[in-house]
Design a protein around this motif. Structure first.
Motif, short mmCIF file in Angstrom:
data_model
loop_
_atom_site.label_atom_id
_atom_site.label_comp_id
_atom_site.label_asym_id
_atom_site.label_seq_id
_atom_site.Cartn_x
_atom_site.Cartn_y
_atom_site.Cartn_z
N GLU A 231 -34.00 -12.96 -34.81
CA GLU A 231 -32.96 -12.75 -35.36
C GLU A 231 -32.34 -11.63 -35.76
O GLU A 231 -31.58 -11.17 -34.99
N LEU A 232 -33.64 -10.88 -35.37
CA LEU A 232 -32.63 -9.31 -34.52
C LEU A 232 -31.40 -9.58 -33.14
O LEU A 232 -31.26 -8.36 -33.37
N PHE A 233 -32.82 -9.91 -32.37
CA PHE A 233 -32.24 -10.09 -31.08
C PHE A 233 -30.81 -10.52 -30.66
O PHE A 233 -29.65 -10.61 -30.43
N GLN A 234 -30.42 -12.13 -32.10
CA GLN A 234 -29.44 -12.96 -31.94
C GLN A 234 -28.21 -12.10 -32.98
O GLN A 234 -27.12 -11.85 -32.44
N ALA A 235 -28.53 -11.15 -33.80
CA ALA A 235 -28.01 -9.73 -34.14
C ALA A 235 -27.54 -9.61 -33.07
O ALA A 235 -26.39 -9.11 -33.02
N ILE A 236 -28.27 -8.61 -32.14
CA ILE A 236 -27.29 -7.53 -30.78
C ILE A 236 -26.69 -8.44 -30.38
O ILE A 236 -25.69 -7.49 -30.16
N ILE A 248 -27.90 -0.05 -37.13
CA ILE A 248 -29.59 0.00 -37.53
C ILE A 248 -30.72 1.17 -38.41
O ILE A 248 -30.93 2.14 -37.71
N PRO A 249 -29.90 0.98 -39.87
CA PRO A 249 -30.21 2.61 -40.52
C PRO A 249 -32.15 2.20 -40.65
O PRO A 249 -32.70 1.08 -40.72
N SER A 250 -32.68 3.09 -40.10
CA SER A 250 -33.89 2.99 -39.97
C SER A 250 -35.27 4.48 -40.25
O SER A 250 -34.61 5.89 -40.08
N SER A 365 -21.61 -4.67 -36.56
CA SER A 365 -22.73 -5.53 -37.49
C SER A 365 -23.95 -4.20 -38.35
O SER A 365 -24.22 -3.20 -37.87
N VAL A 366 -24.69 -4.70 -39.50
CA VAL A 366 -25.81 -3.86 -39.83
C VAL A 366 -26.89 -4.01 -40.47
O VAL A 366 -26.90 -5.48 -41.49
N VAL A 367 -27.55 -4.38 -39.65
CA VAL A 367 -29.20 -4.66 -39.61
C VAL A 367 -29.68 -3.71 -40.17
O VAL A 367 -30.32 -2.78 -40.22
N THR A 403 -29.91 -8.80 -43.26
CA THR A 403 -31.53 -7.94 -43.98
C THR A 403 -32.69 -9.40 -43.47
O THR A 403 -32.70 -10.13 -44.13
N ILE A 404 -33.20 -8.07 -42.67
CA ILE A 404 -34.72 -9.00 -41.87
C ILE A 404 -35.91 -8.06 -42.41
O ILE A 404 -36.17 -7.01 -42.48
N GLY A 405 -36.28 -9.18 -43.33
CA GLY A 405 -37.84 -8.12 -43.66
C GLY A 405 -39.00 -8.71 -43.10
O GLY A 405 -39.69 -8.05 -43.24
#
Length: 462
Positions: A231-236, A248-250, A365-367, A403-405
């Motif tokens: 999902e992260l790769f698809q969002a990017i 990506i707030p990390s 996008s914001v992940v 939102t990727i849990g």
């Protein structure tokens, strides 16, 4: 023997628990409350005990909500010993000094604003300053290794076990003897979960009479890791294709290093563009990554395999390190890039500047890949607010929100129950470090132990 809960009681932050035995007072963690202004007030409130009376402080790990009030504790009279792992000591140093800097900057800003409004000098003071943080570090002592008992004094022994949460994180067992009374008290700290990158799985916990356990995700199950990575790769890929930025707030510790690890893998596996431009815009995360490189003894077998092949697990072709503030501000002109910046809950740090310049853009996008406490800017965006306040400006939320849990560094309900099940049916279990709903959901599943959900400053005999 007695235990009192002075933080993370029906709350997710501010971990601080006091054990009294044989006229000794032992503190487990001393963390900062994080979230809204009410949390700021909690930080400045009385600890609920005299800091000068504490003999030992056992630190589970280096996150701010577990170590962030140690400089204040020292400032107010603590002169005992802080025991922790070598990796945690380094991370805690980084976190506490960064927190002191933020406290000082916030005080200067508030004094400046107050003087403009009132046309007179204001007197806002930081909770603690850089000197307080440096002085507190003199009290730190490394334990030798995980799984090795350490006698604090006659009748009190402690053993640290790998919690698999962040670098150097530990569960802590206290073996207490007072007269004919004996107790084995186990603190989970924050628990990681199986199968994550970089760190080994959490160690099997020892048997215990009393367990103090986190419950952050006590009411839910995480997504599986591989679908989360996909999902992260698809969002990017989707965002880059429309020339938008991926923000990506990390969290600087662990989450950022995991992201770099997976982005490197994605590029190597051709699941991400070879030319992908990634900006790491977090001085704290950059320093934390250097600490990770120094503590390879904490790595799992997969990460060692990467190192053995001559690769840096945290390096990728298009990675650009941003330390200077001017360079960070210049990123507002960038398009089609990944920007990783702190803080994870958007309560501070450089991510707020990037949100101000990108949140209103439909191509961006914001992940979110971590926990967002109630009242934080991250939580408000996740919950769907259409306009949010960012750096004194109202900004429309037009960017795509993910939102990727599956990247959480905390165990979910299934993993918490499995960990607890290995502690040997303890007589009592105290749930801490969780919101009310999460604690109640977890409590309903713990049927082989008496469950307590202590309130702030509430005491119990052991």
């Amino acid at each position: 023997m007695r235990i009192t809960f002075h933080g993370a009681a029906r709350n997710v932050t501010g971990s601080c628990h006091l054990v009294e035995c044989r006229d000794k007072r032992i503190l487990i963690d001393c963390g900062l409350y994080q979230g809204n202004r009410e949390m700021d007030e909690e930080n400045s409130n009385d600890f609920g005990f005299d800091p000068a009376s504490i003999d030992y402080l056992l630190l589970t790990h280096g996150h701010l909500d577990h170590c962030g009030r140690i400089p204040l504790l020292h400032r107010l009279g603590f002169r005992g010993t802080v025991l922790t792992t070598a990796a945690t000591r380094e991370l805690a140093r980084l976190v506490m000094l960064d927190s002191a800097r933020i406290q000082e900057e916030e005080a200067r800003y508030r004094n400046y604003k107050a003087s403009k409004r009132r046309n007179r000098e204001a007197t806002f003071e930081p909770l603690y300053n850089t000197l307080d943080a440096l002085n507190a570090l003199d009290a730190f002592v490394d334990i030798a290794a995980f799984d090795q008992p350490h006698d604090l004094c006659p009748g009190i022994r402690t053993t640290f076990y790998d919690a698999g949460h962040i670098l150097g994180s530990a569960c802590i067992l206290l073996e207490l003897t007072e007269g004919t009374h004996q107790r084995r008290v186990l603190f989970s700290g924050d628990l990681g979960y199986d199968g994550r990158a970089i760190l080994p799985d959490p160690a099997t916990p020892p048997q215990a009479d009393t367990v103090i356990m986190e419950s952050t995700y006590g009411d839910r199950l995480h997504k599986r890791l591989e679908p989360s990575i996909e999902e992260l790769f698809q969002a990017i890929n989707t965002t880059i294709a429309r020339n938008g930025n991926v923000l990506i707030p990390s969290f600087a510790l662990e989450r950022t290093q995991e992201l770099l690890y997976y982005l490197r893998e994605g590029i190597e596996q051709q699941r991400l563009p070879r030319h992908l431009q990634v900006y790491l815009d977090s001085p704290m995360a950059i320093s934390a990554t250097q600490i990770f490189r120094r503590h390879r003894e904490c790595f799992d077998e997969e990460t060692w395999a990467v190192i053995s092949a001559g690769q840096d697990p945290f390096e990728l072709p298009g990675l650009e390190i941003i330390r200077d503030t001017t360079e960070s501000m210049a990123l507002k002109h960038v398009r089609g890039a990944v920007i990783i910046a702190g803080s994870g809950m958007c309560t501070g740090g450089r991510i707020r500047h990037h949100l101000r310049h990108n949140l209103w853009r439909r191509e961006a996008s914001v992940v979110f890949v971590g926990y967002a406490a109630e009242g934080t800017l991250a939580r408000r965006i996740i919950e769907g607010e259409e306009v949010v306040r960012v750096l004194q400006e109202d900004v429309e939320v037009n960017a795509e929100i993910y939102t990727i849990g599956g990247f959480s560094a905390h165990a979910d309900q299934r993993e918490l129950l499995a960990w607890h099940g290995r502690t040997g049916s303890p007589e009592r279990t105290f749930l801490v470090h969780g919101e009310q709903e999460a604690m109640q959901a977890l409590a309903s599943r713990l049927t082989d132990t008496k469950v307590e959900m202590p309130g702030l400053h509430e005491s119990f005999d052991l």
